[in-house]
Design a protein around this motif. Structure first.
Motif, PDB file in Angstrom:
ATOM      1  N   VAL A  11      36.246  46.191  33.577  1.00 33.33           N
ATOM      2  CA  VAL A  11      37.667  46.435  33.734  1.00 33.33           C
ATOM      3  C   VAL A  11      38.026  45.517  35.213  1.00 33.33           C
ATOM      4  N   MET A  12      36.939  45.571  36.117  1.00 30.79           N
ATOM      5  CA  MET A  12      37.309  45.124  37.271  1.00 30.79           C
ATOM      6  C   MET A  12      37.143  43.661  37.304  1.00 30.79           C
ATOM      7  N   PHE A  13      36.016  42.993  36.368  1.00 32.14           N
ATOM      8  CA  PHE A  13      36.014  41.467  36.396  1.00 32.14           C
ATOM      9  C   PHE A  13      37.178  40.945  35.379  1.00 32.14           C
TER      10      PHE A  13
ATOM     11  N   ALA B 224      41.766  36.802  43.064  1.00 31.91           N
ATOM     12  CA  ALA B 224      40.663  37.435  42.069  1.00 31.91           C
ATOM     13  C   ALA B 224      40.295  38.703  42.764  1.00 31.91           C
ATOM     14  N   VAL B 225      39.596  38.670  43.968  1.00 33.99           N
ATOM     15  CA  VAL B 225      39.237  39.616  44.651  1.00 33.99           C
ATOM     16  C   VAL B 225      40.112  40.919  44.795  1.00 33.99           C
ATOM     17  N   GLN B 226      41.175  40.408  44.836  1.00 30.05           N
ATOM     18  CA  GLN B 226      42.397  41.643  45.446  1.00 30.05           C
ATOM     19  C   GLN B 226      42.486  42.082  44.025  1.00 30.05           C
ATOM     20  N   SER B 227      42.674  41.604  42.992  1.00 27.59           N
ATOM     21  CA  SER B 227      42.636  41.987  41.586  1.00 27.59           C
ATOM     22  C   SER B 227      41.585  43.006  41.253  1.00 27.59           C
ATOM     23  N   LEU B 228      40.407  42.560  41.658  1.00 21.53           N
ATOM     24  CA  LEU B 228      39.326  43.321  41.298  1.00 21.53           C
ATOM     25  C   LEU B 228      39.218  44.671  42.277  1.00 21.53           C
ATOM     26  N   LEU B 229      39.909  44.680  43.563  1.00 21.78           N
ATOM     27  CA  LEU B 229      39.767  45.518  44.267  1.00 21.78           C
ATOM     28  C   LEU B 229      40.939  46.726  43.817  1.00 21.78           C
ATOM     29  N   LEU B 230      42.126  46.106  43.321  1.00 21.57           N
ATOM     30  CA  LEU B 230      42.932  46.872  42.539  1.00 21.57           C
ATOM     31  C   LEU B 230      42.651  47.663  41.471  1.00 21.57           C
ATOM     32  N   ALA B 231      41.774  47.114  40.548  1.00 22.68           N
ATOM     33  CA  ALA B 231      41.360  47.567  39.289  1.00 22.68           C
ATOM     34  C   ALA B 231      40.039  48.492  39.753  1.00 22.68           C
ATOM     35  N   ALA B 232      39.541  48.328  41.037  1.00 25.22           N
ATOM     36  CA  ALA B 232      38.342  49.450  41.197  1.00 25.22           C
ATOM     37  C   ALA B 232      39.223  50.693  41.776  1.00 25.22           C
ATOM     38  N   HIS B 233      40.325  50.564  42.723  1.00 25.49           N
ATOM     39  CA  HIS B 233      40.952  51.796  43.208  1.00 25.49           C
ATOM     40  C   HIS B 233      41.747  52.485  41.956  1.00 25.49           C
ATOM     41  N   ALA B 234      42.550  51.676  40.777  1.00 23.66           N
ATOM     42  CA  ALA B 234      43.021  52.216  39.665  1.00 23.66           C
ATOM     43  C   ALA B 234      42.190  53.287  38.767  1.00 23.66           C
ATOM     44  N   GLN B 235      40.751  52.806  38.982  1.00 23.02           N
ATOM     45  CA  GLN B 235      39.715  53.713  38.107  1.00 23.02           C
ATOM     46  C   GLN B 235      39.030  54.730  39.173  1.00 23.02           C
ATOM     47  N   GLY B 236      39.552  54.993  40.311  1.00 23.93           N
ATOM     48  CA  GLY B 236      38.724  55.794  41.370  1.00 23.93           C
ATOM     49  C   GLY B 236      37.471  55.449  41.827  1.00 23.93           C
ATOM     50  N   VAL B 237      37.233  53.964  41.987  1.00 23.71           N
ATOM     51  CA  VAL B 237      36.191  53.680  42.379  1.00 23.71           C
ATOM     52  C   VAL B 237      36.400  53.241  43.807  1.00 23.71           C
ATOM     53  N   GLY B 238      35.731  53.522  44.922  1.00 24.99           N
ATOM     54  CA  GLY B 238      36.056  53.217  46.169  1.00 24.99           C
ATOM     55  C   GLY B 238      35.548  51.554  46.501  1.00 24.99           C
ATOM     56  N   ALA B 239      36.134  51.045  47.411  1.00 30.37           N
ATOM     57  CA  ALA B 239      35.916  49.629  47.263  1.00 30.37           C
ATOM     58  C   ALA B 239      36.303  48.918  48.809  1.00 30.37           C
ATOM     59  N   ILE B 240      35.580  48.160  49.096  1.00 30.53           N
ATOM     60  CA  ILE B 240      35.758  47.575  50.658  1.00 30.53           C
ATOM     61  C   ILE B 240      35.436  46.027  50.506  1.00 30.53           C
ATOM     62  N   TRP B 241      36.141  45.055  51.047  1.00 26.17           N
ATOM     63  CA  TRP B 241      35.767  43.655  50.971  1.00 26.17           C
ATOM     64  C   TRP B 241      35.632  43.129  52.346  1.00 26.17           C
ATOM     65  N   ARG B 242      34.242  42.910  52.796  1.00 21.26           N
ATOM     66  CA  ARG B 242      33.782  42.725  54.071  1.00 21.26           C
ATOM     67  C   ARG B 242      33.372  41.301  54.248  1.00 21.26           C
ATOM     68  N   THR B 243      33.619  40.507  55.177  1.00 18.54           N
ATOM     69  CA  THR B 243      33.179  39.239  55.423  1.00 18.54           C
ATOM     70  C   THR B 243      32.352  39.200  56.614  1.00 18.54           C
ATOM     71  N   GLY B 244      32.418  38.205  57.547  1.00 18.60           N
ATOM     72  CA  GLY B 244      31.737  38.156  58.987  1.00 18.60           C
ATOM     73  C   GLY B 244      30.868  36.805  58.814  1.00 18.60           C
ATOM     74  N   ASP B 245      30.421  36.548  59.926  1.00 13.18           N
ATOM     75  CA  ASP B 245      29.830  35.172  60.179  1.00 13.18           C
ATOM     76  C   ASP B 245      28.643  34.787  59.137  1.00 13.18           C
ATOM     77  N   LEU B 246      27.933  36.036  58.573  1.00 17.65           N
ATOM     78  CA  LEU B 246      26.999  36.056  57.801  1.00 17.65           C
ATOM     79  C   LEU B 246      27.345  35.403  56.497  1.00 17.65           C
TER      80      LEU B 246
END
Length: 191
Positions: free
Chosen positions: A28-30, A116-138
């Motif tokens: 669903v998320m993808f 696309a990532v935002q939609s994936l995060l929203l689909a995760a939230h809608a299904q009760g899956v916890g999610a966080i998008w992290r970035t950083g220098d790496l």
């Protein structure tokens, strides 16, 4: 939860535990991610799932990439880099395969991946899956991209951590829309 509630209540979940999302939840998320705006229909998205022992291998790649800029990193600091992928039972790496296109510049392709990532995060939230998008220098280290097997035209744009939310859902402030929206009437903008 209706769609408006989902949009207004979605929060990042930094504390995650087992279990990882199921195959059905991931599907669903993808599927949601693949509905992102896509000028030119060039599909500038690719995702890598990382779970189990592969998270340890990713942590080692992260530690090695960190050493490039800071060759004198302490063992504690290296352990922190190695442990980053272990913060959740699964990660999804968001990758933008940038394509040469006469009408779709690189920035639009990256914006499409972000949508696309935002939609994936929203689909995760809608299904009760916890999610966080992290970035950083790496994210932007060529050695990490190489270690992940990315092609020369592919750019890692973030790590999406997925799992069961732990702890209390954080409260986010309700922002004043008027601070971010103004009206342009065709003339000069005045502050």
């Amino acid at each position: 939860m209706n769609a408006i509630e989902l949009l207004l209540e979605k929060v990042s979940t930094p504390m995650l535990d087992e279990p990882a999302p199921s195959d059905q939840q991931l599907d669903v998320m993808f599927r949601a991610a693949l509905r992102a705006p896509d000028h030119g229909r060039i599909r500038p998205w690719r995702f890598l799932k990382v779970s189990g022992e592969a998270r340890e291998a990713l942590g080692e790649l992260m530690a090695q990439a960190a050493l490039e800029d800071q060759p004198d990193l302490s063992e504690d600091a290296l352990a922190r880099f190695r442990g980053m992928p272990l913060r959740a039972p699964m990660l999804v790496l968001a990758i933008c395969p940038v394509k040469k296109h006469p009408k779709v510049p690189e920035v639009e392709q990256k914006m499409s991946l972000a949508a696309a990532v935002q939609s994936l995060l929203l689909a995760a939230h809608a299904q009760g899956v916890g999610a966080i998008w992290r970035t950083g220098d790496l994210c932007y280290k060529p050695s990490l991209a190489k270690g992940l097997g990315l092609a020369d035209n592919e750019q890692l744009m973030g790590f999406i951590y997925l799992g069961k939310p732990v702890g209390v859902k954080k409260k986010v402030p309700v922002l004043d829309v008027g601070q971010f929206v103004s009206v342009w009437t065709g003339g000069l903008q005045v502050s």
